[in-house]
Design an enzyme around this catalytic site. Structure first.
Site, PDB file in Angstrom:
ATOM      1  CG  HIS A 138     -14.748  -2.265 -29.472  1.00 43.31           C
ATOM      2  ND1 HIS A 138     -15.900  -3.013 -29.439  1.00 43.31           N
ATOM      3  CD2 HIS A 138     -15.031  -1.181 -30.239  1.00 43.31           C
ATOM      4  CE1 HIS A 138     -16.834  -2.421 -30.157  1.00 43.31           C
ATOM      5  NE2 HIS A 138     -16.330  -1.306 -30.651  1.00 43.31           N
ATOM      6  CB  SER A 139     -17.204  -0.952 -26.377  1.00 40.52           C
ATOM      7  OG  SER A 139     -18.424  -0.606 -25.763  1.00 40.52           O
ATOM      8  CG  LEU A 140     -17.336  -2.471 -20.225  1.00 43.75           C
ATOM      9  CD1 LEU A 140     -17.564  -1.187 -19.450  1.00 43.75           C
ATOM     10  CD2 LEU A 140     -18.364  -3.522 -19.834  1.00 43.75           C
TER      11      LEU A 140
END
Length: 738
Positions: free
Chosen positions: A377-379
């Site tokens: 998720h995300s980074l």
């Protein structure tokens, strides 16, 4: 030996219970003597006769039944203790182990699908795969309602036993209004089987030695878990078909409720179990599938335990303290990943954690034959992307191969550092390098200042630097790109970006991970990589990458899905980097209940209607303009002009319709024609977009932050993950979604 109940250290005032037991024994003995006298006087009683002992025993048996225990564990939620029941299968398993008659000290019972272990003798519950505070476990039979909410709290095991004995006497002798005093000097009164209350002590009530009385607001007391309102779930399937590692993004919190990655993955797993029952029902009934296990991977805590928080705190301004703390703890993770020092820490932590958990999982599940996938998720998705692009296809002998970001040395025998220094007549400095733990590769990266700090004089420094720089140029040191076995080559530097970044003879491949970072190896080959709300496209562009070669694929991973919400401010697309000259929409993820959301269908219907009105209006205006601009004809040709004017509207009216049909047919062809998005996902589409909810469509900015954190409880996201995982096993949805 049966497990001793916990809480034995409490001083219980159970004199009343003991007296009732004595009175019951005396009553039974008197009844027994009466029975013996009757048997002597009438040795052959009639079949219809019944002794008083039998009557008492029948009454007691018909009224009193032993309570059914259920096992609970205590969790600290919002700084408050909350007792949560184990699922029915785990509770039964714990009760069987408790009632087995064996010594429970050292007895360990796996629960929650094997993610937690309960040490029965300690009455404690420990997490298996991640770090978590141990929680208390209790065998519960009696409960009272809490102060601030309607949740029931279990009594301790020892006091519950006293309550149960008192209840048995009251039911057997039909003598109620029994009063007990708990170890906390609280009063419990058993009025009847359906009315039992609990009074808290009033402050100062026993200052003069007086006993506590029934004061304050009474709280309800319940016997047995079936009499309280609590959700007890069924157990999870024992068979595990697939394992998925989930890596979080920036910060310790993963959603708007500031929950950890463990809690968010728990929600993701719960949603998957529900969807398996509704969308893979036939496969479950045929026992073709079990479940998918999702395990979290935490890298934030190890990163911030390196002491960097202390360094940041020294330079942080005292104003707006909470905002600065949030920035240091969350947003700075992006900058940490762009730093070679801390990037190395992050990728090492993620890879080592996944390898550790995978090894431990196989030890606890020796019969596991399924595959492994990863999700970020995300980074976290960018971290996994960089790790995957720097893997090698062969997993045979890991130590025998250099990492993809190491310096490429000659294939023959290479001289050691000691031999090189001897060749330069600088053997006296070998002890200095050995003390500083500097090998040949480290020495090749050293600058003049580094050697000066180690105490190397100017002349030897120049010799060493010249020797290694010459060696670099002659060997063509570069960071190679991994070559997959399928023959698809990773694009060259010129294909990745317009200008190559060079420095001191090093060719830095900005398209493959970070500079000066050694990417670790995974001990397994992931089947699919899922990215949620991912900024991969943005980071690759910032690194100078303009295009991804359509033939490129991950060395060890076959699938890649970029899943995002349309209002997610952090998410970026991948497909335009593979096919930069073509504009096309991402794949729309179907709703888990089928079809599109109502507001999306309404919006598309209105769009089509407006286009039809626009086309009809333009056609009418075109016809009117032609009639006005037509040249006048002679009077003798009036009949002909009348026929022509009748025929012309038909032809003109047919022309726009023909144009419209051509446009629609072209549009249909564009939709039907497959789009070649390269081999990054095995030739399939890469970008998948969720459907926004009706309330979200009113204001995109209002729901932007929530959109970035919505994936953990999104049924559409989880269903897509399950569908793609089980398709690799030849198992499909009961009804394909449209």
């Amino acid at each position: 030996m049966q497990c001793p109940p916990q809480g034995g250290q409490e001083s219980l005032r159970s004199g009343g219970a003991a007296s009732f037991l004595l009175s019951l024994e005396s009553e039974m003995s008197s009844v027994q003597s009466q029975q013996e006298q009757l048997s002597q006087s009438d040795p052959s009683p009639s079949p219809n006769s019944c002794s008083s002992f039998e009557l008492i025993d029948m009454d007691a048996g018909s009224l009193y039944e032993p309570v059914s225990p259920h096992w609970f564990y205590c969790k600290i939620i919002d700084s408050k203790e909350t007792w949560i029941p184990f699922n029915s299968e785990d509770s039964q398993q714990l009760e069987e182990a408790y009632s087995s008659g064996k010594d429970c000290n050292g007895r360990v019972v796996p629960t929650d699908g094997g993610r937690y272990d309960v040490h029965l003798g300690e009455r404690m519950r420990y997490a298996v795969y991640w770090d978590e505070l141990a929680s208390e476990v209790r065998r519960c039979t009696w409960f009272y309602k809490g102060d601030k909410d309607n949740k029931y709290v279990p009594y301790s095991e020892s006091f519950s036993q006293v309550l149960e004995e008192t209840y048995m006497l009251a039911v057997t002798l039909d003598e109620w209004k029994k009063k007990l005093e708990s170890p906390n000097r609280e009063i419990i009164i058993l009025h009847n089987p359906k009315l039992m209350v609990h009074y808290q002590p009033v402050a100062g009530s026993d200052d003069w030695g007086s006993t506590p009385t029934e004061q304050g607001r009474p709280r309800t007391v319940k016997r047995g878990v079936e009499n309280i309102s609590v959700d007890i779930h069924c157990g999870e399937p024992l068979q595990i078909d697939h394992l998925v590692f989930v890596v979080h993004g920036i910060g310790p919190a993963c959603d708007l409720r500031f929950r950890s990655i463990v809690q968010c993955v728990n929600d993701f797993r719960s949603v998957s179990l529900n969807l398996l029952q509704t969308h893979f029902k036939k496969a479950q009934e045929n026992q073709q599938i079990g479940r998918v296990e999702f395990l979290p991977v935490n890298w934030h805590s190890p990163l911030h335990s390196t002491g960097v928080d202390v360094d940041l705190q020294r330079i942080t301004l005292p104003s707006i303290n909470r905002l600065r703390h949030f920035t240091n703890d969350t947003i700075l993770d992006v900058f940490f990943y762009n730093s070679p020092t801390y990037c190395q820490t992050i990728v090492d932590t993620v890879a080592s954690e996944m390898n550790r958990i995978y090894t431990l999982f196989l030890q606890r599940n020796p019969d596991f034959k399924g595959g492994v996938s990863i999700a970020g998720h995300s980074l976290g998705s960018l971290i996994l992307f960089d790790i995957l692009t720097n893997q090698k296809d062969s997993l045979g002998d890991i130590d025998s191969e250099k990492d993809s970001l190491n310096i490429v040395m000659d294939q023959g025998d290479t001289p050691t550092l000691e031999e090189d220094l001897k060749k330069l007549q600088l053997s006296e400095f070998f002890d200095i390098f050995e003390k500083e733990k500097v090998d040949k590769e480290a020495l090749a990266l050293c600058t003049d200042q580094d050697l000066q700090e180690m105490g190397i004089p100017l002349g030897p420094r120049k010799k060493i630097l010249n020797y290694f720089s010459t060696r670099k140029n002659s060997m063509g040191i570069k960071r190679p790109t991994p070559q997959p076995a399928s023959g698809a080559n990773i694009p060259k530097e010129s294909e990745f970006c317009s200008s190559s970044n060079t420095r001191n003879g090093d060719y830095l491949d900005v398209g493959i991970g970070q500079v000066s970072v050694k990417y670790p190896r995974l001990i397994y080959k992931p089947e699919i990589f899922f990215a949620f709300g991912s900024p991969i496209g943005m980071f690759l562009t910032v690194r100078g990458l303009k295009r991804i070669d359509p033939n490129y694929r991950f060395p060890t991973c076959k699938g890649f899905f970029n899943i995002y919400h349309p209002f997610d401010p952090v998410a970026y697309r991948i497909e335009p980097m593979v096919v930069p000259g073509v504009e096309f929409e991402p794949m729309l993820i179907p709703h888990h209940k089928g079809r599109k959301r109502m507001h999306l269908e309404l919006r598309e219907g209105l769009t089509r209607m407006s286009m039809d009105l626009k086309n009809n209006l333009l056609g009418s205006l075109r016809m009117a303009w032609k009639s006005f601009t037509r040249a006048p004809y002679p009077a003798l040709q009036a009949s002909e002009t009348a026929e022509e004017t009748e025929a012309e509207p038909e032809s003109t009216s047919e022309k726009p319709s023909d144009v419209n049909t051509e446009e629609t047919s072209v549009a249909v062809k564009e939709e039907v024609l497959p789009i070649n998005v390269g081999m990054l996902n095995g030739g399939q589409r890469i970008d998948y977009v969720l459907q926004e909810k009706p309330i979200e469509s009113f204001n995109e900015y209002l729901f932007a932050l929530q959109s970035h954190l919505c994936y953990w409880e999104s049924e559409d996201t989880v269903l897509l993950v399950l569908k793609e995982i089980y398709q690799t096993q030849g198992i499909f949805l009961d009804q394909p979604l449209q």
